[in-house]
Design a protein around this motif. Structure first.
Motif, short mmCIF file in Angstrom:
data_model
loop_
_atom_site.label_atom_id
_atom_site.label_comp_id
_atom_site.label_asym_id
_atom_site.label_seq_id
_atom_site.Cartn_x
_atom_site.Cartn_y
_atom_site.Cartn_z
N LEU A 13 -55.26 -34.77 14.84
CA LEU A 13 -56.56 -35.35 14.77
C LEU A 13 -57.65 -34.69 15.20
O LEU A 13 -58.76 -34.37 14.65
CB LEU A 13 -56.69 -36.87 15.47
N PHE A 47 -58.55 -31.59 13.09
CA PHE A 47 -58.86 -32.21 11.82
C PHE A 47 -60.52 -32.09 11.92
O PHE A 47 -61.46 -31.90 11.20
CB PHE A 47 -58.43 -33.45 11.27
N LEU A 48 -60.83 -33.30 13.06
CA LEU A 48 -62.10 -33.43 13.36
C LEU A 48 -63.24 -32.26 13.85
O LEU A 48 -64.05 -31.91 13.13
CB LEU A 48 -62.37 -34.41 14.56
N VAL A 49 -62.46 -31.25 14.46
CA VAL A 49 -63.15 -30.19 14.71
C VAL A 49 -63.52 -29.30 13.45
O VAL A 49 -64.74 -28.69 13.33
CB VAL A 49 -62.40 -29.02 15.79
N ILE A 50 -62.39 -29.04 12.61
CA ILE A 50 -62.80 -28.44 11.45
C ILE A 50 -63.83 -29.21 10.57
O ILE A 50 -64.81 -28.35 10.09
CB ILE A 50 -61.28 -28.25 10.78
N SER A 51 -63.62 -30.36 10.47
CA SER A 51 -64.77 -31.00 9.34
C SER A 51 -66.12 -30.95 10.33
O SER A 51 -67.12 -31.00 9.42
CB SER A 51 -64.27 -32.58 9.21
N TYR A 52 -66.08 -30.98 11.54
CA TYR A 52 -67.49 -30.83 12.29
C TYR A 52 -68.03 -29.60 12.11
O TYR A 52 -69.46 -29.14 11.99
CB TYR A 52 -67.24 -31.05 13.47
#
Lengths: 317, 282
Positions: free
Chosen positions: A128, A131-136
């Motif tokens: 998770l 995923f968050l780091v990539i989307s940010y």
């Protein structure tokens, strides 16, 4: 200077290395090695004389001349370029816009990025989190032209968002045609672009704070707010200062956004920026000296802001 | 204690919801972009969830549109960003090798100069002088103007030299004894060993050139020399976007795609790079 530490540590490394090489011996004569080394670094040196040293030396005196892009003639005008710029409506509007943009953008981006960083730090699930780091990070890769094109349609008069807000407020909103609100969509767009990036910078530092600090404070009965204020914030001060500097100096880099969204800083200069003025001077008017003067004003102003931030936000730990 | 753990659990769930909300906000514009590019212009403002109207018409029109010079612009962008990236990697690697692994007269001066350059990026006015230089050398609208002013990077030299220092000198000594030349050492030993540094420098250099607008707008005056970024900007500013939003979106998808692909391949290097590149380079 804040860089002194960096420079000293680098010097130590280089200095230390020199001794190492001398001790092991290079196997080839120093003379031959010098020749080879200079051949290897020659392209770098030549390029830097032409594209770094020369432009940076010439750029300050050029602001004192009235000189055009296409003619070799230059008339010495002293500080006239600067004085003329300070007198113009454009200068006043740039200052006014900088303040209005800063009031919306700086607190919004800092609060959002700090909250995101703190919350991200508490996520334990590795998948998770990545995923968050990539989307940010995604918005930060996107070209100014690309996100301007997208947000132009999101804030279009026919768009869902504009219609919804118009219905709620009972007025017709023209995001990019109203002088009072034009900087709001722009600030929102740049918050969208950069908050995730700031959050990742902060996160790298927050996650390096040892858990024992928080545990000790917990035993002393410190609440989460106290722990944030007394432990986290002082510990991440160097990164926080950098993020504040990025946020405050954002205005100085704005070019693609006003160009694409408000046809070069309109309506009535309400979204005019330094970069737009520099571009206007050297592209439309071909006034190189004047452009350099504006650019120097912007450079000095941002430098002063950086120093002020370091003085008032930065702490010696 | 039990009620506290329930409370913590609830807070944890709220935190994850908020984090996911921000990632939705981050991703939504890309979704909007892709859907918009698949709509015909007359359906453009219909609901985003109306999947029945999607076609590839805009992409076909984009290729056909004379004004946009799409293929040429895409080639220009790829060529300029690719050439600058390769050159930056090459020159940074060899210069970094010289200042970290070779002992020569004047070395400490050069090393200090590069650090100085890396930390003080200059007055920020320099590009105006370079622009004037390009005009007086009659280099407007050429690949030279788009590439040559960006061939070197003090940051790149610094990154490579720092990394090369961790490679043991014995390796280089033994290669020299075997009769390997200095360039042979750089390209057969040093560069293959520093792929991660090369990836960081490469992706950030590529991104810088690919996304550049100000410099390209200054030096490019001929439509066939425009980069994709500039070509789209030019088309939108010329008023072409008003009745062809689908087409603009299609071109913007192509503009966004290469960096997304690079990012997905090199995501680790990107994330490391922001702490090395963004944190220290002021």
């Amino acid at each position: 200077m804040v860089f002194e530490n960096t420079i000293n540590s680098l010097k130590e490394k280089y200095g230390g290395y020199r001794k190492n090489v001398a001790a092991t011996g290079s196997g080839k004569g120093l003379k031959k090695m010098t020749l080879i080394a200079w051949i290897i670094i020659m392209p770098y040196i030549l390029w830097n004389i032409v594209f770094w040293l020369y432009p940076n030396i010439v750029s300050i005196p050029i602001a004192l001349f009235e000189t055009s892009l296409i003619s070799a003639k230059a008339v010495f005008v002293g500080l006239d370029n600067f004085l003329d710029f300070f007198k113009r409506e454009e200068f006043r509007m740039i200052m006014y816009n900088m303040i209005r943009f800063g009031i919306i953008y700086i607190p919004l981006s800092l609060v959002i990025s700090m909250m995101l960083a703190l919350m991200l730090n508490s996520v334990k699930n590795v998948a998770l989190k990545s995923f968050l780091v990539i989307s940010y990070f995604l918005p930060n890769l996107t070209a100014g032209v690309a996100y301007s094109v997208i947000f132009q349609k999101i804030f279009d008069p026919h768009s869902f968002l504009t219609k919804a807000i118009s219905t709620i407020t009972g007025t017709n909103i023209g995001w990019f045609s109203d002088t009072n609100i034009v900087l709001i969509p722009m600030a929102i767009m740049i918050v969208w672009k950069s908050s995730g990036y700031y959050a990742l910078l902060l996160l790298a530092n927050i996650s390096s704070i040892p858990d024992s600090y928080h545990e000790a404070a917990l035993i002393d009965g410190a609440g989460s707010f106290t722990r944030f204020w007394k432990i986290t914030l002082p510990m991440i001060n160097p990164t926080f200062v950098i993020v504040v500097i990025f946020a405050v100096t954002t205005f100085f880099g704005m070019f693609a956004e006003p160009l694409m969204l408000t046809e070069g800083g309109g309506p009535m200069l309400a979204s005019y920026t330094f970069k737009m003025e520099i571009f206007h001077q050297i592209y439309d008017r071909m006034a190189v000296g004047y452009g350099a003067a504006v650019s120097l004003v912007a450079g000095i102003m941002s430098y002063v802001l950086v120093l002020l931030i370091k003085k008032f936000v930065g702490k010696e730990v | 204690m039990k009620s506290k753990s329930i409370q913590d659990n609830l807070i944890g769930k709220i935190v994850i919801c908020l984090l996911l909300l921000w990632s939705f906000i981050n991703i939504y514009p890309y979704f909007y972009l892709v859907i918009g590019s698949l709509k015909q212009d007359r359906d453009f403002y219909t609901s985003i969830l109306n999947f029945k109207v999607l076609t590839f018409d805009s992409y076909e029109k984009m290729f056909a549109l004379e004004e946009l010079h799409f293929i040429r612009a895409l080639f220009n962008s790829l060529f300029v960003a690719g050439a600058v990236t390769l050159a930056t990697l090459f020159f940074s690697a060899i210069t970094g090798y010289a200042i970290s692994k070779l002992d020569f007269k004047g070395k400490s001066f050069i090393a200090n100069f590069i650090i100085f350059q890396w930390i003080f990026t200059g007055t920020g006015v320099g590009f105006i002088v370079v622009f004037k230089l390009m005009v007086s050398l009659n280099l407007l609208s050429t690949y030279t103007a788009l590439t040559v002013p960006f061939l070197m990077s003090a940051w790149g030299v610094f990154l490579f030299s720092q990394y090369f220092k961790t490679i043991p000198m014995a390796l280089i000594e033994s290669a020299r004894i075997e009769g390997c030349s200095e360039f042979g050492i750089i390209f057969r030993i040093m560069i293959p060993m520093s792929k991660s540094v090369a990836a960081i420098l490469g992706v950030f250099t590529f991104m810088g050139r690919w996304n550049d607008l100000l410099w390209s707008i200054l030096v490019i005056r001929k439509p066939h020399m425009m980069t994709l970024n500039l070509s789209i900007a030019n088309f939108v500013l010329g008023g072409g976007g008003r009745d062809k939003p689908g087409l603009i979106f299609a071109a913007t998808v192509i503009l966004t795609l290469p960096l997304l692909i690079l990012f997905i391949i090199y995501r680790k290097q990107f994330i490391t790079g922001i702490s090395i590149g963004g944190g220290l380079k002021l």
